[in-house]
Scaffold this motif. Structure first.
Motif, PDB file in Angstrom:
ATOM      1  N   ALA A  88       0.695  -1.159  -0.120  1.00  0.00           N
ATOM      2  CA  ALA A  88       0.084   0.076  -0.075  1.00  0.00           C
ATOM      3  C   ALA A  88       0.932   1.196   0.064  1.00  0.00           C
ATOM      4  CB  ALA A  88      -1.062  -0.004   1.218  1.00  0.00           C
ATOM      5  N   ALA A  89       1.931   1.219   0.814  1.00  0.00           N
ATOM      6  CA  ALA A  89       2.875   2.382   0.778  1.00  0.00           C
ATOM      7  C   ALA A  89       3.511   2.613  -0.608  1.00  0.00           C
ATOM      8  CB  ALA A  89       4.067   2.159   1.990  1.00  0.00           C
ATOM      9  N   ASP A  90       4.106   1.469  -1.174  1.00  0.00           N
ATOM     10  CA  ASP A  90       4.546   1.614  -2.452  1.00  0.00           C
ATOM     11  C   ASP A  90       3.592   1.964  -3.558  1.00  0.00           C
ATOM     12  OD1 ASP A  90       6.964   0.898  -1.499  1.00  0.00           O
ATOM     13  OD2 ASP A  90       6.441  -1.404  -2.063  1.00  0.00           O
ATOM     14  N   ALA A  91       2.270   1.810  -3.402  1.00  0.00           N
ATOM     15  CA  ALA A  91       1.462   2.170  -4.210  1.00  0.00           C
ATOM     16  C   ALA A  91       1.118   3.524  -4.377  1.00  0.00           C
ATOM     17  CB  ALA A  91       0.039   1.342  -4.265  1.00  0.00           C
ATOM     18  N   ILE A  92       1.367   4.574  -3.282  1.00  0.00           N
ATOM     19  CA  ILE A  92       1.364   5.862  -3.430  1.00  0.00           C
ATOM     20  C   ILE A  92       2.174   6.519  -4.420  1.00  0.00           C
ATOM     21  CG2 ILE A  92       1.541   7.949  -1.943  1.00  0.00           C
ATOM     22  CD1 ILE A  92       0.873   6.416   0.508  1.00  0.00           C
ATOM     23  N   GLU A  93       1.348   7.133  -5.361  1.00  0.00           N
ATOM     24  CA  GLU A  93       2.258   7.827  -6.321  1.00  0.00           C
ATOM     25  C   GLU A  93       2.625   9.250  -6.146  1.00  0.00           C
ATOM     26  OE1 GLU A  93      -0.056   7.750  -9.865  1.00  0.00           O
ATOM     27  OE2 GLU A  93      -0.333   5.578 -10.164  1.00  0.00           O
ATOM     28  N   GLY A  94       4.066   9.483  -6.497  1.00  0.00           N
ATOM     29  CA  GLY A  94       4.283  10.904  -6.127  1.00  0.00           C
ATOM     30  C   GLY A  94       4.701  10.991  -4.822  1.00  0.00           C
ATOM     31  N   ILE A 103      -1.233  13.946   3.262  1.00  0.00           N
ATOM     32  CA  ILE A 103      -2.335  13.392   4.384  1.00  0.00           C
ATOM     33  C   ILE A 103      -3.249  12.737   3.704  1.00  0.00           C
ATOM     34  CG2 ILE A 103      -3.535  14.014   6.358  1.00  0.00           C
ATOM     35  CD1 ILE A 103      -0.632  14.396   6.898  1.00  0.00           C
ATOM     36  N   ASP A 104      -3.856  13.366   2.672  1.00  0.00           N
ATOM     37  CA  ASP A 104      -4.923  12.461   1.970  1.00  0.00           C
ATOM     38  C   ASP A 104      -4.381  11.269   1.353  1.00  0.00           C
ATOM     39  OD1 ASP A 104      -7.129  14.358   2.544  1.00  0.00           O
ATOM     40  OD2 ASP A 104      -6.288  15.765   0.772  1.00  0.00           O
ATOM     41  N   SER A 105      -3.367  11.087   0.750  1.00  0.00           N
ATOM     42  CA  SER A 105      -2.903   9.836   0.227  1.00  0.00           C
ATOM     43  C   SER A 105      -2.435   8.899   1.352  1.00  0.00           C
ATOM     44  CB  SER A 105      -1.695   9.627  -0.763  1.00  0.00           C
ATOM     45  OG  SER A 105      -0.643  10.312  -0.045  1.00  0.00           O
ATOM     46  N   LEU A 106      -2.264   9.388   2.439  1.00  0.00           N
ATOM     47  CA  LEU A 106      -2.006   8.297   3.658  1.00  0.00           C
ATOM     48  C   LEU A 106      -3.189   8.074   4.005  1.00  0.00           C
ATOM     49  CD1 LEU A 106       0.824  10.329   5.592  1.00  0.00           C
ATOM     50  CD2 LEU A 106       1.208   8.389   4.076  1.00  0.00           C
ATOM     51  N   MET A 107      -4.268   8.740   4.327  1.00  0.00           N
ATOM     52  CA  MET A 107      -5.658   8.300   4.757  1.00  0.00           C
ATOM     53  C   MET A 107      -6.359   7.431   3.639  1.00  0.00           C
ATOM     54  SD  MET A 107      -6.535   9.619   7.500  1.00  0.00           S
ATOM     55  CE  MET A 107      -8.285   9.057   7.418  1.00  0.00           C
ATOM     56  N   GLU A 108      -5.912   7.463   2.343  1.00  0.00           N
ATOM     57  CA  GLU A 108      -6.319   6.559   1.457  1.00  0.00           C
ATOM     58  C   GLU A 108      -5.622   5.367   1.456  1.00  0.00           C
ATOM     59  OE1 GLU A 108      -5.724   7.958  -2.387  1.00  0.00           O
ATOM     60  OE2 GLU A 108      -7.490   9.594  -2.409  1.00  0.00           O
ATOM     61  N   MET A 109      -4.373   5.218   1.929  1.00  0.00           N
ATOM     62  CA  MET A 109      -3.520   3.926   2.150  1.00  0.00           C
ATOM     63  C   MET A 109      -4.117   3.304   3.472  1.00  0.00           C
ATOM     64  SD  MET A 109       0.249   3.734   3.610  1.00  0.00           S
ATOM     65  CE  MET A 109       0.739   2.495   4.771  1.00  0.00           C
ATOM     66  N   LEU A 110      -4.332   3.835   4.541  1.00  0.00           N
ATOM     67  CA  LEU A 110      -5.183   3.403   5.758  1.00  0.00           C
ATOM     68  C   LEU A 110      -6.500   2.606   5.520  1.00  0.00           C
ATOM     69  CD1 LEU A 110      -4.131   6.017   8.532  1.00  0.00           C
ATOM     70  CD2 LEU A 110      -3.258   3.617   8.182  1.00  0.00           C
ATOM     71  N   ASP A 111      -7.319   3.611   4.574  1.00  0.00           N
ATOM     72  CA  ASP A 111      -8.565   3.023   4.400  1.00  0.00           C
ATOM     73  C   ASP A 111      -8.407   1.456   3.446  1.00  0.00           C
ATOM     74  OD1 ASP A 111     -10.217   4.949   5.136  1.00  0.00           O
ATOM     75  OD2 ASP A 111     -10.345   6.235   3.546  1.00  0.00           O
ATOM     76  N   SER A 112      -7.421   1.664   2.588  1.00  0.00           N
ATOM     77  CA  SER A 112      -7.231   0.360   1.941  1.00  0.00           C
ATOM     78  C   SER A 112      -6.895  -0.742   2.837  1.00  0.00           C
ATOM     79  CB  SER A 112      -6.105   0.403   1.033  1.00  0.00           C
ATOM     80  OG  SER A 112      -4.854   0.394   1.524  1.00  0.00           O
ATOM     81  N   LEU A 113      -6.518  -0.616   4.110  1.00  0.00           N
ATOM     82  CA  LEU A 113      -5.978  -1.477   4.991  1.00  0.00           C
ATOM     83  C   LEU A 113      -7.227  -1.752   6.026  1.00  0.00           C
ATOM     84  CD1 LEU A 113      -2.410  -0.134   5.643  1.00  0.00           C
ATOM     85  CD2 LEU A 113      -3.045  -2.211   4.429  1.00  0.00           C
ATOM     86  N   CYS A 165       8.371   1.786   6.760  1.00  0.00           N
ATOM     87  CA  CYS A 165       7.163   2.619   5.960  1.00  0.00           C
ATOM     88  C   CYS A 165       7.235   4.089   6.352  1.00  0.00           C
ATOM     89  CB  CYS A 165       5.977   1.951   6.032  1.00  0.00           C
ATOM     90  SG  CYS A 165       5.488   0.458   5.088  1.00  0.00           S
ATOM     91  N   VAL A 166       7.029   4.352   7.631  1.00  0.00           N
ATOM     92  CA  VAL A 166       7.153   5.574   8.295  1.00  0.00           C
ATOM     93  C   VAL A 166       8.352   6.491   7.594  1.00  0.00           C
ATOM     94  CG1 VAL A 166       7.391   7.098  10.284  1.00  0.00           C
ATOM     95  CG2 VAL A 166       5.808   5.038  10.262  1.00  0.00           C
ATOM     96  N   GLU A 167       9.334   5.825   7.893  1.00  0.00           N
ATOM     97  CA  GLU A 167      10.889   6.715   7.313  1.00  0.00           C
ATOM     98  C   GLU A 167      10.669   7.071   5.864  1.00  0.00           C
ATOM     99  OE1 GLU A 167      14.064   4.229   8.735  1.00  0.00           O
ATOM    100  OE2 GLU A 167      14.121   5.065  10.661  1.00  0.00           O
ATOM    101  N   SER A 168      10.108   5.627   5.127  1.00  0.00           N
ATOM    102  CA  SER A 168      10.242   5.907   3.663  1.00  0.00           C
ATOM    103  C   SER A 168       9.242   7.014   3.284  1.00  0.00           C
ATOM    104  CB  SER A 168       9.845   4.562   3.056  1.00  0.00           C
ATOM    105  OG  SER A 168       9.803   4.744   1.681  1.00  0.00           O
TER     106      SER A 168
END
Length: 226
Positions: A89-95, A99-109, A151-154
């Motif tokens: 999920a972290a790798d799938a975030i583009e660019g 905060i919005d993309s992090l929320m989308e990542m959490l929603d996917s989990l 993941c946090v560091e990356s």
């Protein structure tokens, strides 16, 4: 039959036997997780597990000695699967992450996290009631902690930021509020101060605050030091 052919036949049978045994154990682990999800650790019985898995008690006891043992293996297995999901999920975030993309990542989990939350909570409560019961191997938990910290560091690095506390601490804080939101969602209860009409907006606000408060922009001095 030549000796080499006999040996090949024995090895083939042995391989099939091992695969069959692992398939049986995998079905028992999955069934145990499903039963505990439905009934809780105190209400679950081995008969429930074997019935759901489609096996006999004999099949259970030829693989596991207790419900504690199969649950511990199920937790370790699901922790490993959760690590893969988090990293993917972290790798799938583009660019650059936002905060919005992090929320989308959490929603996917959310679905997998909800299952893990329930199972691990049931295990924790069981251990509190029965301190002598087997523990989940610490190595399993460390794998998840290490993955979250990585993941946090990356993600922070991709945002041009760096942690000002241990990355695992940031991950723990995010996980705490994320899991709390799952409990609120499931129970319909809200904690004082939460926006009952839009709990995810509140979660977004909190996670944004955690990220900003516990990290800092990367500076030229940081780059030189590294």
């Amino acid at each position: 039959m030549p000796p080499t052919a006999r040996r090949a036949t024995r090895e083939s049978r042995s391989g099939r036997g091992l695969r069959k045994r692992e398939n049986t154990r995998a079905r028992l682990r999955e069934a145990a997780a499903e039963v505990i999800m439905a009934k809780g650790m105190e209400g679950a019985r081995i008969d429930d597990v074997v019935r759901r898995a489609g096996f006999t008690r004999g099949a259970f006891y030829s693989n596991y000695s207790s419900l504690d043992e199969v649950l511990n293996e199920a937790i370790v297995e699901r922790l490993a699967a959760m690590v893969e999901r988090i990293e993917a999920a972290a790798d799938a975030i583009e660019g650059e992450p936002t905060i919005d993309s992090l929320m989308e990542m959490l929603d996917s989990l959310r679905s997998e996290a909800r299952v893990m939350y329930i199972i691990c909570t049931e295990h924790m409560l069981h251990r509190m009631r029965h301190p002598d019961s087997p523990q989940v191997p610490a190595a399993g938990r460390r794998v998840l902690d290490t993955a979250i910290a990585g993941c946090v560091e990356s993600l922070l690095a991709r945002m041009g930021r760096r942690p000002v506390v241990a990355a695992q601490g940031i991950g723990d804080a995010v996980c705490l509020f994320f899991l709390d939101s799952l409990a609120e969602e499931a129970t319909g209860m809200t904690i004082a101060g939460h926006d009952a009409d839009d709990p995810r907006a509140y979660l977004r606000h909190i996670i944004g605050a955690i990220i900003m408060a516990l990290s800092a922009p990367v500076t030229e001095g940081d780059a030189e030091a590294s």
